[in-house]
Design a protein around this motif. Sequence first.
Motif, PDB file in Angstrom:
ATOM      1  N   PHE A 237       0.883  -1.165   0.000  1.00  0.00           N
ATOM      2  CA  PHE A 237       0.000   0.000   0.000  1.00  0.00           C
ATOM      3  C   PHE A 237       0.919   1.213   0.000  1.00  0.00           C
ATOM      4  O   PHE A 237       1.293   1.727   1.048  1.00  0.00           O
ATOM      5  CB  PHE A 237      -0.921  -0.011   1.214  1.00  0.00           C
ATOM      6  N   CYS A 245       2.383  -2.257  -5.765  1.00  0.00           N
ATOM      7  CA  CYS A 245       1.350  -1.468  -5.090  1.00  0.00           C
ATOM      8  C   CYS A 245      -0.055  -1.957  -5.413  1.00  0.00           C
ATOM      9  O   CYS A 245      -0.421  -2.090  -6.585  1.00  0.00           O
ATOM     10  CB  CYS A 245       1.438  -0.003  -5.501  1.00  0.00           C
ATOM     11  N   LEU A 251      -3.852   5.800   2.107  1.00  0.00           N
ATOM     12  CA  LEU A 251      -5.137   5.193   2.396  1.00  0.00           C
ATOM     13  C   LEU A 251      -5.968   6.039   3.348  1.00  0.00           C
ATOM     14  O   LEU A 251      -5.464   6.673   4.270  1.00  0.00           O
ATOM     15  CB  LEU A 251      -4.922   3.815   3.020  1.00  0.00           C
ATOM     16  N   TYR A 272      -5.158  -3.324   5.392  1.00  0.00           N
ATOM     17  CA  TYR A 272      -5.324  -2.015   4.757  1.00  0.00           C
ATOM     18  C   TYR A 272      -4.506  -0.977   5.496  1.00  0.00           C
ATOM     19  O   TYR A 272      -5.038  -0.072   6.133  1.00  0.00           O
ATOM     20  CB  TYR A 272      -6.796  -1.619   4.746  1.00  0.00           C
ATOM     21  N   ASN A 274      -0.773   1.474   5.332  1.00  0.00           N
ATOM     22  CA  ASN A 274       0.410   1.974   4.638  1.00  0.00           C
ATOM     23  C   ASN A 274       1.702   1.482   5.288  1.00  0.00           C
ATOM     24  O   ASN A 274       2.782   1.784   4.792  1.00  0.00           O
ATOM     25  CB  ASN A 274       0.402   3.505   4.623  1.00  0.00           C
TER      26      ASN A 274
END
Length: 655
Positions: A237, A245, A251, A272, A274
């Motif tokens: 992410f 990616c 996000l 989810y 980074n």
Amino acid sequence: MNRNLSCTVRTALFTSSVSLIVSLLTACGGGGGSSSDPDTGGPAPGPKPVSVTFAGDSNADRYDSVGVVAAVSESGYHRFEWEQIAGPKVPLAGQGTAGISFDAPAADTYAFSFTATNRQGDSVSDTYSLWVSPGDDDVRAHLRADRAVSEGAEFSLRLTASGLYTEPDDWNIRQVSGPTATVEFDDYEVVAFVTAPKVSGDRVLEFEAELQVDGRRITDTAYVVVQDRPEVTSEYFCDGSGEYCGTDSPLNNVYTYRSDSPYRDYLADCVYSNQLTDERFCTLGALPLIGMQSDMPTVDQIMDHVLVSHDWMGQRFETFLREMDKTNHDFARLLRSTTAIVISSDIRPSFYWQLTGAIYLDPDSLWLTPAERDVINEQPDYRSGFGSALQFATPWRYVKNNNYAFTSYPVANRESRTLQEVELDLGSLMYHELAHANDAMSPARIDAGLDESEIFFNEASSGDPVNEYVASINPLLSQPLFDLAEVRYAGAEASEMQKSYLAEDIADFFFPDTANDFYAYSSKWEDTAMLFEETMMSLRYGIQRDIAVTNQPNSPYAEDYVVAQGQRNRIGDENIRERAKAAVYELLPEAGPQAEDHLLGLTPISLCAGENWVQNLNPSCAGSYGVLRYEVSKPNAKAPMPTQLPRSFNPPTRF
């Protein structure tokens, strides 16, 4: 990325004097022993209190669009709740975030209580109020919508108008305060595409929209709080482009929809974040597949695995499962193969990732009201420019009784839709994404037992995916289409030969082969998912799917797409239905016998060559290359543009 903006203003805006209201709240702390400052000898300063700063409309007129955002002085707060404590009740599409907006229905005082909570359970609260006056029914501008975003994130602001009966003389959207953001515009819609700046703490951006109408200047303001986030360290992410990616944009803040989920403290970190790295993948012991808990999971068990950026997204998903899956339980069964369901306003397009075992849903398939739609990012699909040098298109659609199975709603019209329309829209998306999930981790694999000490990817990749078996049945053979799929869906540069192909050439490649959609040539994963999706939509909803090859006009009108060749119910072709049957038996064995019988009863219907896409809603011509009808009805002016890009993609992994 091509971004556009036009001057067709159809909906609503608000203007009134806007002021900044600041409220500070000192957080309560525990007591302790006395201490002294070594420099002064006096008492040592205590920790700086956490504060909330509001920015928003302090007064407005009835029917204006109103917004307020909250900035928290300390980072780490990730759960946000607003409670209306005064004024006529209004829906808050931003609930769950640090920004809300609504259209004021009546003159009154509106007040809200805001609470932010961090992972340690510490919270900070304050209240905000504004006065709405009776006003008048004159023209209003509306810049939608006030919101909260992550630093570096992409988002959109749409300008609409109410009470406007002529085209405006001019319009403008500009940033008037806060750290400088990057703003671009759409060629056809009145939309600003914004990239938030980097910040060292929560900061508020203020944007002003202006309409010039008959010599009058009409304005509205939108507030956006940009939230500081931990440093991006993930190669999955990513912040910026990266080979592996899943997204190249920071996000949004997401949280477990169920506040009492057993995975509340780490679900986002698992799927989810980074900061997701190889060392931080969660094992199946920490985050099990839903199917490891039950062969027939309950809605409550499923909802424990749901992450959202806004409360309404979780509410809609739960309603879908409770009300629209209670007969066949297809989706509950298919969700057995997932670790999580992520629904966030910044996901576009939807995807499944074998890296995490989660599905990631674009909420454009879940909204009911214009206010809910306002918070969904309208940034163009990153694949929008792929294949622009090609001379053909491969549009698709779902139809029922010679009409669109679910309606396309222009955003500017600000229309609501029904739960039944959401059912079909979301259902088709779910069948596709969950086909990928069960392809990677089939029901048979789950039943055989999984190692809880392993991460999902290792367990999933230890066996063959279902798509290998499906691809072996009447396999796809057209090498030109495999190569063209790289151009259309992966962004490869088209060769001179590929640029020269006409729609008739592509039709000659496609229709003798055994794919039900051009997207099948992008990978075996998509081949299997397209077969499964079309079969299940036909079986459960009686919906037919059209696929065609047309020209690729530089035109915003659906009637300019002229069919070279097309089919409805292509999965009924004798060379394709065996592949579709195999996909269902492997991915959802409970539906296998029904699907097999259903496929035998389907007959492909040829679309009318030489007629446009809209006319072909009722393909009553005599065969694929038959004589055109003597007279055809005028195309429906509201017909949506043909869809080429699928609503899903599969990101790469480094493994």
